[in-house]
Design a protein around this motif. Structure first.
Motif, PDB file in Angstrom:
ATOM      1  N   SER A  16     103.674  33.436  23.310  1.00 28.37           N
ATOM      2  CA  SER A  16     103.852  31.981  23.276  1.00 28.37           C
ATOM      3  C   SER A  16     102.556  31.222  23.516  1.00 28.37           C
ATOM      4  O   SER A  16     102.540  29.991  23.393  1.00 28.37           O
ATOM      5  CB  SER A  16     104.902  31.563  24.306  1.00 28.37           C
ATOM      6  OG  SER A  16     104.478  31.923  25.598  1.00 28.37           O
ATOM      7  N   ILE A  19      96.103  34.810  23.836  1.00 34.18           N
ATOM      8  CA  ILE A  19      95.763  36.024  23.086  1.00 34.18           C
ATOM      9  C   ILE A  19      96.975  36.536  22.297  1.00 34.18           C
ATOM     10  O   ILE A  19      96.844  36.972  21.148  1.00 34.18           O
ATOM     11  CB  ILE A  19      95.239  37.103  24.059  1.00 34.18           C
ATOM     12  CG1 ILE A  19      93.889  36.668  24.646  1.00 34.18           C
ATOM     13  CG2 ILE A  19      95.120  38.458  23.362  1.00 34.18           C
ATOM     14  CD1 ILE A  19      93.403  37.519  25.824  1.00 34.18           C
ATOM     15  N   ASP A  64     112.068  38.037  29.173  1.00 30.00           N
ATOM     16  CA  ASP A  64     111.326  38.129  30.431  1.00 30.00           C
ATOM     17  C   ASP A  64     110.961  39.596  30.607  1.00 30.00           C
ATOM     18  O   ASP A  64     111.832  40.426  30.902  1.00 30.00           O
ATOM     19  CB  ASP A  64     112.193  37.639  31.597  1.00 30.00           C
ATOM     20  CG  ASP A  64     111.463  37.724  32.931  1.00 30.00           C
ATOM     21  OD1 ASP A  64     110.392  38.372  33.007  1.00 30.00           O
ATOM     22  OD2 ASP A  64     111.962  37.155  33.908  1.00 30.00           O
ATOM     23  N   THR A  66     109.589  41.180  32.854  1.00 28.67           N
ATOM     24  CA  THR A  66     109.751  41.767  34.189  1.00 28.67           C
ATOM     25  C   THR A  66     111.177  42.293  34.389  1.00 28.67           C
ATOM     26  O   THR A  66     111.467  42.899  35.422  1.00 28.67           O
ATOM     27  CB  THR A  66     109.428  40.754  35.312  1.00 28.67           C
ATOM     28  OG1 THR A  66     110.402  39.706  35.301  1.00 28.67           O
ATOM     29  CG2 THR A  66     108.047  40.171  35.133  1.00 28.67           C
ATOM     30  N   ASN A  91     100.947  42.567  25.991  1.00 27.47           N
ATOM     31  CA  ASN A  91      99.923  41.573  26.311  1.00 27.47           C
ATOM     32  C   ASN A  91     100.315  40.649  27.473  1.00 27.47           C
ATOM     33  O   ASN A  91      99.437  40.151  28.177  1.00 27.47           O
ATOM     34  CB  ASN A  91      99.660  40.749  25.038  1.00 27.47           C
ATOM     35  CG  ASN A  91      98.957  39.452  25.301  1.00 27.47           C
ATOM     36  OD1 ASN A  91      97.757  39.427  25.566  1.00 27.47           O
ATOM     37  ND2 ASN A  91      99.702  38.344  25.260  1.00 27.47           N
ATOM     38  N   ALA A  92     101.598  40.429  27.680  1.00 29.87           N
ATOM     39  CA  ALA A  92     102.026  39.455  28.697  1.00 29.87           C
ATOM     40  C   ALA A  92     101.387  39.801  30.038  1.00 29.87           C
ATOM     41  O   ALA A  92     101.410  40.952  30.473  1.00 29.87           O
ATOM     42  CB  ALA A  92     103.548  39.460  28.822  1.00 29.87           C
ATOM     43  N   ILE A 147      96.882  45.522  26.901  1.00 28.97           N
ATOM     44  CA  ILE A 147      95.851  44.527  27.221  1.00 28.97           C
ATOM     45  C   ILE A 147      95.486  44.643  28.705  1.00 28.97           C
ATOM     46  O   ILE A 147      96.292  44.351  29.590  1.00 28.97           O
ATOM     47  CB  ILE A 147      96.323  43.091  26.897  1.00 28.97           C
ATOM     48  CG1 ILE A 147      96.781  42.990  25.435  1.00 28.97           C
ATOM     49  CG2 ILE A 147      95.185  42.101  27.192  1.00 28.97           C
ATOM     50  CD1 ILE A 147      95.728  43.291  24.386  1.00 28.97           C
ATOM     51  N   SER A 149      91.548  44.225  30.935  1.00 31.01           N
ATOM     52  CA  SER A 149      90.597  43.153  31.245  1.00 31.01           C
ATOM     53  C   SER A 149      89.283  43.798  31.654  1.00 31.01           C
ATOM     54  O   SER A 149      89.250  44.986  32.012  1.00 31.01           O
ATOM     55  CB  SER A 149      91.154  42.342  32.424  1.00 31.01           C
ATOM     56  OG  SER A 149      90.177  41.486  32.966  1.00 31.01           O
ATOM     57  N   TYR A 162      94.703  41.531  41.118  1.00 33.59           N
ATOM     58  CA  TYR A 162      94.600  41.494  39.642  1.00 33.59           C
ATOM     59  C   TYR A 162      93.838  42.729  39.149  1.00 33.59           C
ATOM     60  O   TYR A 162      94.262  43.410  38.218  1.00 33.59           O
ATOM     61  CB  TYR A 162      93.898  40.212  39.205  1.00 33.59           C
ATOM     62  CG  TYR A 162      93.801  40.039  37.695  1.00 33.59           C
ATOM     63  CD1 TYR A 162      94.947  39.859  36.920  1.00 33.59           C
ATOM     64  CD2 TYR A 162      92.561  40.053  37.044  1.00 33.59           C
ATOM     65  CE1 TYR A 162      94.864  39.701  35.541  1.00 33.59           C
ATOM     66  CE2 TYR A 162      92.467  39.894  35.677  1.00 33.59           C
ATOM     67  CZ  TYR A 162      93.624  39.718  34.927  1.00 33.59           C
ATOM     68  OH  TYR A 162      93.533  39.559  33.555  1.00 33.59           O
ATOM     69  N   LYS A 166      95.023  45.841  36.622  1.00 34.76           N
ATOM     70  CA  LYS A 166      94.352  46.160  35.354  1.00 34.76           C
ATOM     71  C   LYS A 166      93.707  47.555  35.390  1.00 34.76           C
ATOM     72  O   LYS A 166      93.677  48.244  34.365  1.00 34.76           O
ATOM     73  CB  LYS A 166      93.340  45.066  34.999  1.00 34.76           C
ATOM     74  CG  LYS A 166      93.988  43.704  34.691  1.00 34.76           C
ATOM     75  CD  LYS A 166      94.980  43.779  33.518  1.00 34.76           C
ATOM     76  CE  LYS A 166      95.454  42.397  33.066  1.00 34.76           C
ATOM     77  NZ  LYS A 166      96.402  42.465  31.934  1.00 34.76           N
ATOM     78  N   PRO A 192      89.340  42.293  27.650  1.00 34.33           N
ATOM     79  CA  PRO A 192      88.586  41.055  27.421  1.00 34.33           C
ATOM     80  C   PRO A 192      87.888  40.568  28.689  1.00 34.33           C
ATOM     81  O   PRO A 192      88.371  40.763  29.802  1.00 34.33           O
ATOM     82  CB  PRO A 192      89.664  40.034  27.018  1.00 34.33           C
ATOM     83  CG  PRO A 192      90.917  40.825  26.762  1.00 34.33           C
ATOM     84  CD  PRO A 192      90.788  42.065  27.601  1.00 34.33           C
TER      85      PRO A 192
END
Ligand code: NDP
Length: 253
Positions: A16, A19, A64, A66, A91-92, A147, A149, A162, A166, A192
């Protein structure tokens, strides 16, 4: 053309905005039908129109990630509609920064639930379909894009949980890659650096200000820069597996 995704089916989570949105459009431009998942239905409906405008089909999935049942429904509705699944982009994600000391623990729970458990549910539900599609035309190879980071490679002061999530994505990607690569499911990690999206906006105001100060003067990547890297990875010939792509803004240290 070798770099086309015609007759294939892609599923993108977190489509939505940012990325995910750019990736859905990029895969559509290469000829894939695209299922798009996130919680904000109005944004997905708008994106679906833009995908259909390029001449492929789109499926909106209010999801969702999760919630494991919601993820199972996301995958099964995609396969019910299109009959197969060739490309999945997990990606979310959410990035909530700040010191560990006195951190709101619910921020950690949000990141672990979304960045780790949501991604795991997505991979788990999609894998049987990716394995099945890898045995058939048109490509005889399928792709699971995870995805991560730069924070999946380098820990920094102020991103403790975070970076934990990742780094976990990176470790999982390599283990799963070894499990399925001989069966022609390619597992690829995209890492990214700073991209101009809504991601940082979910932080507390003082944290957001500190993040912006750290990146002052850095020209951010655009979401399409990551989307193009993903389309490069998934359009390689069957013999080529791009396992990992680290992309920073040129000016980011
Ligand atoms: P955005 O905030 O723009 O996009 C995040 C997406 O995740 C949105 O589509 C959001 O949709 C979706 N999402 C959030 N919670 C849920 C949920 N519970 N279920 C389903 N979807 C959800 O950020 P980016 O595009 O930047 O982030 C995408 C990924 O890229 C993340 O994994 C992030 O960690 C990673 N990344 C981003 C970087 C950056 O600088 N922007 C750098 C490195 C990595 P909705 O709210 O509608 O559900």
């Amino acid at each position: 053309m070798a770099d086309r995704l015609d007759s294939t089916v892609a599923l993108v989570t977190g489509a939505s905005s940012g990325i995910g949105e750019a990736t859905a459009l990029e895969l559509a431009a290469h000829g894939a039908n695209v299922a798009i998942a996130a919680r904000r239905r109005d944004r997905l409906d708008d994106l679906a129109e833009r995908i259909r405008d390029v001449g492929v089909d789109a499926l909106v999935l209010e999801t969702d990630v999760t919630d494991e049942a919601s993820v199972r429904a996301m995958v099964s509705e995609t396969v019910a509609r299109f009959g197969r699944l060739d490309t999945v982009v997990a990606n979310a994600g959410v990035m909530l920064l700040g010191p560990v000391e006195n951190a709101p623990v619910q921020e950690w729970e949000r990141m672990i639930d979304l960045n780790l458990k949501g991604l795991l549910y997505t991979a788990h539900a999609a894998l049987p379909h990716l394995l099945a599609a890898a045995e058939s035309e048109p490509r005889n190879v399928t792709d699971l894009i995870l995805i991560s980071s730069v924070a999946g490679r380098v820990a920094r002061l102020g991103n403790g949980v975070y970076t934990l999530t990742k780094h976990g994505v990176g470790a999982f990607a390599e283990s799963l890659r070894q499990e399925v690569t001989k069966r022609h499911v390619r597992v690829s990690l995209i890492e990214p650096g700073a991209v101009a999206t809504e991601l940082a906006s979910h932080n507390r105001p003082e944290i957001l200000a500190a993040t912006q100060a750290r990146l002052a003067g850095v020209e951010r990547l655009e979401a399409v820069d990551i989307a193009e890297a993903i389309s490069f990875v998934v359009t390689r010939p069957r013999r080529v597996a791009v396992n990992e792509v680290l992309i920073r803004p040129t000016e980011q240290e």
